[in-house]
Design a protein around this motif. Structure first.
Motif, PDB file in Angstrom:
ATOM      1  N   GLU A 201      -7.372  11.199   6.121  1.00  0.00           N
ATOM      2  CA  GLU A 201      -6.072  11.874   6.124  1.00  0.00           C
ATOM      3  C   GLU A 201      -5.173  11.340   5.019  1.00  0.00           C
ATOM      4  O   GLU A 201      -4.537  12.102   4.287  1.00  0.00           O
ATOM      5  CB  GLU A 201      -5.391  11.696   7.476  1.00  0.00           C
ATOM      6  N   GLY A 202      -5.130  10.018   4.895  1.00  0.00           N
ATOM      7  CA  GLY A 202      -4.260   9.420   3.889  1.00  0.00           C
ATOM      8  C   GLY A 202      -4.671   9.758   2.469  1.00  0.00           C
ATOM      9  O   GLY A 202      -3.822  10.043   1.613  1.00  0.00           O
ATOM     10  N   MET A 203      -5.982   9.760   2.201  1.00  0.00           N
ATOM     11  CA  MET A 203      -6.430  10.058   0.850  1.00  0.00           C
ATOM     12  C   MET A 203      -6.248  11.540   0.524  1.00  0.00           C
ATOM     13  O   MET A 203      -5.983  11.905  -0.626  1.00  0.00           O
ATOM     14  CB  MET A 203      -7.891   9.644   0.677  1.00  0.00           C
TER      15      MET A 203
ATOM     16  N   ALA B  86      -1.724  -5.051   2.832  1.00  0.00           N
ATOM     17  CA  ALA B  86      -2.949  -5.078   2.043  1.00  0.00           C
ATOM     18  C   ALA B  86      -2.744  -4.154   0.842  1.00  0.00           C
ATOM     19  O   ALA B  86      -1.621  -3.987   0.372  1.00  0.00           O
ATOM     20  CB  ALA B  86      -4.131  -4.652   2.908  1.00  0.00           C
ATOM     21  N   ILE B  87      -3.796  -3.530   0.330  1.00  0.00           N
ATOM     22  CA  ILE B  87      -3.677  -2.690  -0.862  1.00  0.00           C
ATOM     23  C   ILE B  87      -2.973  -1.388  -0.486  1.00  0.00           C
ATOM     24  O   ILE B  87      -3.519  -0.562   0.250  1.00  0.00           O
ATOM     25  CB  ILE B  87      -5.063  -2.387  -1.457  1.00  0.00           C
ATOM     26  N   LEU B  88      -1.779  -1.214  -0.990  1.00  0.00           N
ATOM     27  CA  LEU B  88      -1.000  -0.014  -0.703  1.00  0.00           C
ATOM     28  C   LEU B  88      -1.509   1.165  -1.518  1.00  0.00           C
ATOM     29  O   LEU B  88      -1.838   1.021  -2.702  1.00  0.00           O
ATOM     30  CB  LEU B  88       0.470  -0.254  -1.035  1.00  0.00           C
TER      31      LEU B  88
ATOM     32  N   LEU C  32      -0.344  -5.852   7.424  1.00  0.00           N
ATOM     33  CA  LEU C  32      -0.317  -4.389   7.452  1.00  0.00           C
ATOM     34  C   LEU C  32      -1.564  -3.896   6.735  1.00  0.00           C
ATOM     35  O   LEU C  32      -1.672  -3.996   5.511  1.00  0.00           O
ATOM     36  CB  LEU C  32       0.940  -3.850   6.757  1.00  0.00           C
ATOM     37  N   CYS C  33      -2.523  -3.395   7.495  1.00  0.00           N
ATOM     38  CA  CYS C  33      -3.774  -2.931   6.889  1.00  0.00           C
ATOM     39  C   CYS C  33      -4.499  -1.987   7.837  1.00  0.00           C
ATOM     40  O   CYS C  33      -4.381  -2.092   9.055  1.00  0.00           O
ATOM     41  CB  CYS C  33      -4.688  -4.105   6.531  1.00  0.00           C
TER      42      CYS C  33
ATOM     43  N   PHE D 163      -7.109  -0.899   2.766  1.00  0.00           N
ATOM     44  CA  PHE D 163      -5.927  -0.184   2.320  1.00  0.00           C
ATOM     45  C   PHE D 163      -4.872  -0.169   3.428  1.00  0.00           C
ATOM     46  O   PHE D 163      -5.159  -0.439   4.597  1.00  0.00           O
ATOM     47  CB  PHE D 163      -6.273   1.275   2.017  1.00  0.00           C
ATOM     48  N   VAL D 164      -3.660   0.204   3.047  1.00  0.00           N
ATOM     49  CA  VAL D 164      -2.639   0.610   4.005  1.00  0.00           C
ATOM     50  C   VAL D 164      -1.868   1.756   3.361  1.00  0.00           C
ATOM     51  O   VAL D 164      -1.428   1.654   2.208  1.00  0.00           O
ATOM     52  CB  VAL D 164      -1.708  -0.543   4.418  1.00  0.00           C
ATOM     53  N   TYR D 165      -1.761   2.861   4.086  1.00  0.00           N
ATOM     54  CA  TYR D 165      -1.043   4.031   3.591  1.00  0.00           C
ATOM     55  C   TYR D 165       0.437   3.701   3.523  1.00  0.00           C
ATOM     56  O   TYR D 165       1.022   3.128   4.448  1.00  0.00           O
ATOM     57  CB  TYR D 165      -1.294   5.215   4.521  1.00  0.00           C
TER      58      TYR D 165
END
Length: 301
Positions: free
Chosen positions: A285-287, A152-154, A215-216, A189-191
């Protein structure tokens, strides 16, 4: 394991090379815009459309990981010109290949798009759909196992696309954060490190042979939720500027994610979690990690 990476110097591919080079022998073929020498890999500069690039490679490869196939023929050209053997081909596709407008969260068995849309986005989707067919057909012809990954949106460190980083730049340099008030758009999103980890989990993994994986992250995002997560990640004083999508466009504020409900498409990640054992990084966590990575870049700019 000997791995041939096509692309790999920018965002998703770069993170994969950083991780994979710790355990595997990596050869990277790309245009050489950014050096990967610090990771101890062999980097070969060349254009993937040049058949001679592939004929010049010696020896066998356990896996090819292709990050930059976009046009029909890109995969066939590689496999028709390599002189050595290949056991598995991993093609990085996109969730955009699914037929649009069917509703619900699309799983990997949902139909792919057959319509041709105008513009660069339409060409991108059509190319990826054609290449998914090409990797299956060409690998069957050559006796090679294939795997398709559909991120998805990386997002995350090294993202060169002006998406989340554009907002982080405004936060760090201007101390403002746009919040779009009238958007109904939803997205996932996907980190990037999760996506790179998924590739690692597919390497010569018999469960992944002949399979495609979305992958999302589980969480469905909106512009409002994104602004909230970025605000939480900030360690500088930031003023939230509420504005409509029209006002954002007038102020040249980027709107890189779906704005309307009609643009929104959602996806299921059950197969990747169950078969590959992926545990997706939470958005907070990712952001936070993404903000910290880009803050260092923009403070120095």
């Amino acid at each position: 394991m000997k791995i041939l990476v096509i692309g790999g110097s920018y965002f998703f591919g770069r993170v994969f090379v950083m991780l994979a080079s710790k355990e595997h022998e990596i050869t990277v073929v790309n245009r050489g815009t950014y050096s990967l020498a610090e990771f101890g890999v062999q980097q070969i500069k060349g254009d993937r459309r040049d058949e001679g690039v592939w004929r010049s490679l010696e020896g066998n490869f356990d896996v090819i990981v292709d990050f930059c196939a976009y046009e029909p023929g890109d995969i066939a050209r590689v496999l028709d010109n390599l002189t050595g053997k290949v056991r598995q081909y991993i093609f990085i596709s996109t969730v955009d290949v699914y037929e649009r407008g069917s509703g619900g969260r699309r799983g990997e068995d949902a139909p792919l798009e057959t319509r041709i849309f105008p513009g660069e986005a339409g060409a991108y989707i059509a190319g990826k759909v054609a290449l998914e067919r090409e990797v299956r057909e060409k690998c069957a012809e050559k006796g090679i196992h294939w795997t398709v990954l559909r991120p998805a949106i990386l997002y995350g460190p090294f993202n060169y696309a002006p998406r989340e980083s554009a907002y982080i730049k405004m936060m760090v340099q201007q101390h403002v954060l746009p919040r779009i008030t009238d958007s109904k758009g939803e997205f996932q999103f996907v980190y990037v490190k999760d996506a790179a980890g998924a590739v690692l989990r597919c390497l010569l993994n018999e469960k992944a042979y002949g399979q495609a994986y979305n992958l999302c992250q589980d969480q469905v995002m909106t512009y409002g939720l994104l602004a909230g997560e970025l605000k939480k990640a900030a360690d500088v004083d930031v003023t939230v500027l509420s504005m409509t999508a029209e006002e954002a466009a007038e102020r040249n504020v980027p709107l890189p994610f779906p704005v309307t409900q009609e643009e929104s498409e959602l996806y299921a990640n059950d197969r990747s979690r169950q078969e590959l054992g992926i545990s997706y990084t939470g958005i907070s966590e990712g952001m936070m990690k993404t903000y910290r990575a880009f803050k260092g870049v923009y403070v120095q700019a």
